[in-house]
Design a protein around this motif. Structure first.
Motif, mmCIF file in Angstrom:
data_model
loop_
_atom_site.group_PDB
_atom_site.id
_atom_site.type_symbol
_atom_site.label_atom_id
_atom_site.label_comp_id
_atom_site.label_asym_id
_atom_site.label_seq_id
_atom_site.Cartn_x
_atom_site.Cartn_y
_atom_site.Cartn_z
ATOM 1 N N ALA A 82 -6.627 0.333 12.975
ATOM 2 C CA ALA A 82 -6.197 -0.880 13.350
ATOM 3 C C ALA A 82 -7.401 -2.032 13.216
ATOM 4 O O ALA A 82 -7.037 -3.210 12.855
ATOM 5 N N HIS A 83 -8.432 -1.876 13.748
ATOM 6 C CA HIS A 83 -9.422 -2.653 13.407
ATOM 7 C C HIS A 83 -9.807 -2.985 11.981
ATOM 8 O O HIS A 83 -9.903 -4.078 11.896
ATOM 9 N N ALA A 84 -9.833 -2.057 11.283
ATOM 10 C CA ALA A 84 -10.099 -1.883 9.948
ATOM 11 C C ALA A 84 -9.050 -2.752 9.259
ATOM 12 O O ALA A 84 -9.334 -3.896 8.269
ATOM 13 N N VAL A 85 -7.697 -2.742 9.393
ATOM 14 C CA VAL A 85 -6.637 -3.572 8.920
ATOM 15 C C VAL A 85 -6.810 -4.976 9.504
ATOM 16 O O VAL A 85 -6.860 -5.822 8.671
ATOM 17 N N LYS A 86 -7.177 -5.261 10.720
ATOM 18 C CA LYS A 86 -7.340 -6.732 11.087
ATOM 19 C C LYS A 86 -8.245 -7.389 10.536
ATOM 20 O O LYS A 86 -8.241 -8.587 10.236
ATOM 21 N N CYS A 87 -9.367 -6.644 10.201
ATOM 22 C CA CYS A 87 -10.492 -7.226 9.261
ATOM 23 C C CYS A 87 -10.343 -7.262 7.933
ATOM 24 O O CYS A 87 -11.272 -7.601 7.085
ATOM 25 N N GLY A 88 -9.143 -6.732 7.210
ATOM 26 C CA GLY A 88 -8.852 -7.184 5.957
ATOM 27 C C GLY A 88 -9.323 -5.875 4.994
ATOM 28 O O GLY A 88 -9.506 -5.923 3.775
ATOM 29 N N ALA A 89 -9.530 -4.785 5.480
ATOM 30 C CA ALA A 89 -9.934 -3.618 4.683
ATOM 31 C C ALA A 89 -8.834 -3.095 3.904
ATOM 32 O O ALA A 89 -7.856 -3.085 4.077
ATOM 33 N N ARG A 90 -9.367 -2.539 2.734
ATOM 34 C CA ARG A 90 -8.359 -1.817 2.012
ATOM 35 C C ARG A 90 -8.015 -0.573 2.158
ATOM 36 O O ARG A 90 -8.831 0.479 1.922
ATOM 37 N N ILE A 91 -6.926 -0.073 2.882
ATOM 38 C CA ILE A 91 -6.542 0.989 3.310
ATOM 39 C C ILE A 91 -6.002 1.752 2.108
ATOM 40 O O ILE A 91 -5.108 1.346 1.307
ATOM 41 N N VAL A 92 -6.562 3.020 1.674
ATOM 42 C CA VAL A 92 -6.252 3.949 0.510
ATOM 43 C C VAL A 92 -5.006 4.794 1.310
ATOM 44 O O VAL A 92 -4.108 5.001 0.651
ATOM 45 N N ARG A 93 -5.465 5.156 2.341
ATOM 46 C CA ARG A 93 -4.182 6.196 2.936
ATOM 47 C C ARG A 93 -4.253 5.843 4.468
ATOM 48 O O ARG A 93 -5.316 5.921 5.179
ATOM 49 N N PRO A 94 -3.203 5.651 4.981
ATOM 50 C CA PRO A 94 -2.946 5.228 6.322
ATOM 51 C C PRO A 94 -3.132 6.541 7.352
ATOM 52 O O PRO A 94 -3.135 7.839 6.641
ATOM 53 N N PRO A 95 -3.293 6.724 8.780
ATOM 54 C CA PRO A 95 -3.366 7.684 9.298
ATOM 55 C C PRO A 95 -2.271 8.520 9.212
ATOM 56 O O PRO A 95 -1.264 8.110 9.072
ATOM 57 N N GLU A 96 -2.816 9.856 9.320
ATOM 58 C CA GLU A 96 -2.101 11.055 9.270
ATOM 59 C C GLU A 96 -2.388 12.102 9.742
ATOM 60 O O GLU A 96 -3.784 12.398 9.999
ATOM 61 N N ASP A 97 -1.544 13.136 10.366
ATOM 62 C CA ASP A 97 -2.136 14.387 11.162
ATOM 63 C C ASP A 97 -2.038 15.569 10.084
ATOM 64 O O ASP A 97 -1.103 15.680 9.312
ATOM 65 N N TYR A 98 -2.867 16.289 10.069
ATOM 66 C CA TYR A 98 -3.120 17.352 9.195
ATOM 67 C C TYR A 98 -3.143 18.620 9.872
ATOM 68 O O TYR A 98 -3.545 18.902 10.919
ATOM 69 N N PRO A 99 -2.567 19.762 9.413
ATOM 70 C CA PRO A 99 -2.589 21.143 9.874
ATOM 71 C C PRO A 99 -3.910 21.681 10.469
ATOM 72 O O PRO A 99 -3.956 22.827 11.136
ATOM 73 N N GLY A 112 -16.226 0.138 -4.016
ATOM 74 C CA GLY A 112 -15.378 1.167 -4.484
ATOM 75 C C GLY A 112 -15.496 2.400 -3.869
ATOM 76 O O GLY A 112 -15.126 3.476 -4.434
ATOM 77 N N HIS A 113 -16.257 2.690 -2.890
ATOM 78 C CA HIS A 113 -16.529 4.049 -2.201
ATOM 79 C C HIS A 113 -15.441 4.204 -1.330
ATOM 80 O O HIS A 113 -14.974 3.232 -0.626
ATOM 81 N N GLN A 114 -15.360 5.542 -1.145
ATOM 82 C CA GLN A 114 -13.973 5.974 -0.521
ATOM 83 C C GLN A 114 -14.586 6.494 1.159
ATOM 84 O O GLN A 114 -15.577 7.301 1.067
ATOM 85 N N TRP A 115 -13.893 6.123 2.090
ATOM 86 C CA TRP A 115 -14.589 6.365 3.456
ATOM 87 C C TRP A 115 -13.204 7.184 3.856
ATOM 88 O O TRP A 115 -12.317 6.524 4.073
ATOM 89 N N LYS A 116 -13.511 8.365 4.774
ATOM 90 C CA LYS A 116 -12.306 8.930 5.454
ATOM 91 C C LYS A 116 -12.874 9.005 6.880
ATOM 92 O O LYS A 116 -13.901 9.385 7.259
ATOM 93 N N PHE A 117 -12.155 8.421 7.672
ATOM 94 C CA PHE A 117 -12.608 8.584 9.056
ATOM 95 C C PHE A 117 -11.563 9.570 9.688
ATOM 96 O O PHE A 117 -10.169 9.432 9.418
ATOM 97 N N THR A 118 -12.064 10.491 10.623
ATOM 98 C CA THR A 118 -11.171 11.707 11.069
ATOM 99 C C THR A 118 -11.442 11.899 12.434
ATOM 100 O O THR A 118 -12.604 11.593 13.166
ATOM 101 N N GLN A 119 -10.661 12.098 13.406
ATOM 102 C CA GLN A 119 -10.327 12.451 14.645
ATOM 103 C C GLN A 119 -9.949 13.756 15.003
ATOM 104 O O GLN A 119 -8.694 14.346 14.308
ATOM 105 N N THR A 120 -10.598 14.848 15.768
ATOM 106 C CA THR A 120 -10.007 15.975 16.268
ATOM 107 C C THR A 120 -8.856 16.067 17.100
ATOM 108 O O THR A 120 -9.272 15.297 18.040
#
Length: 136
Positions: A82-99, A112-120
């Motif tokens: 939400a903070h990244a979106v508010k600041c105008g970041a280019r979102i490549v993939r929105p939050p998603e839960d993985y198995p 052009g660098h990719q950043w992945k943010f992850t929450q356990t």
């Protein structure tokens, strides 16, 4: 931060793309002394580097997956997103839960660098989703 056996414990995790994952892992192990932590099919390997970690992934042509990236562990992916979106970041993939017990989203920085943010979300055994644990 919660523990998850399917995720390295480091806060910042470099993800390097190589055309041949096995060859890269063999070289990094032999030359630098890195140790395999976890294998994910034939396209991704988590490695220990002293008290840090890295991921070797398969470079897939000219797609965004072929690029190097950085993974960062955070407490709350939705708040971070939400903070990244508010600041105008280019979102490549929105939050998603993985198995494998993680919630993740991806951003592209101005270079052009990719950043992945992850929450356990849960401590998941790699074998539960198709990974292969490696004894150290």
């Amino acid at each position: 931060m919660l523990k998850n056996r399917s995720m390295p414990s480091s806060t910042v995790i470099p993800v390097l793309a190589y055309p041949d994952v096995d060859q890269a892992v063999e070289w990094l192990s032999k030359i630098f002394g890195f140790a395999v932590r976890l294998r994910i099919a034939s396209h991704r390997v988590q490695m220990n580097v002293g008290d840090g970690h890295m991921v070797v992934k398969e470079a897939r042509g000219k797609s965004p997956d072929a690029t190097h990236s950085v993974m960062v562990r955070v407490e709350d992916v939705h708040q971070h997103h939400a903070h990244a979106v508010k600041c105008g970041a280019r979102i490549v993939r929105p939050p998603e839960d993985y198995p494998y017990g993680e919630r993740q989203y991806e951003v592209e920085d101005p270079g052009g660098h990719q950043w992945k943010f992850t929450q356990t979300l849960a401590d998941v055994t790699p074998e539960d989703w198709g990974g292969t644990s490696v004894e150290l």
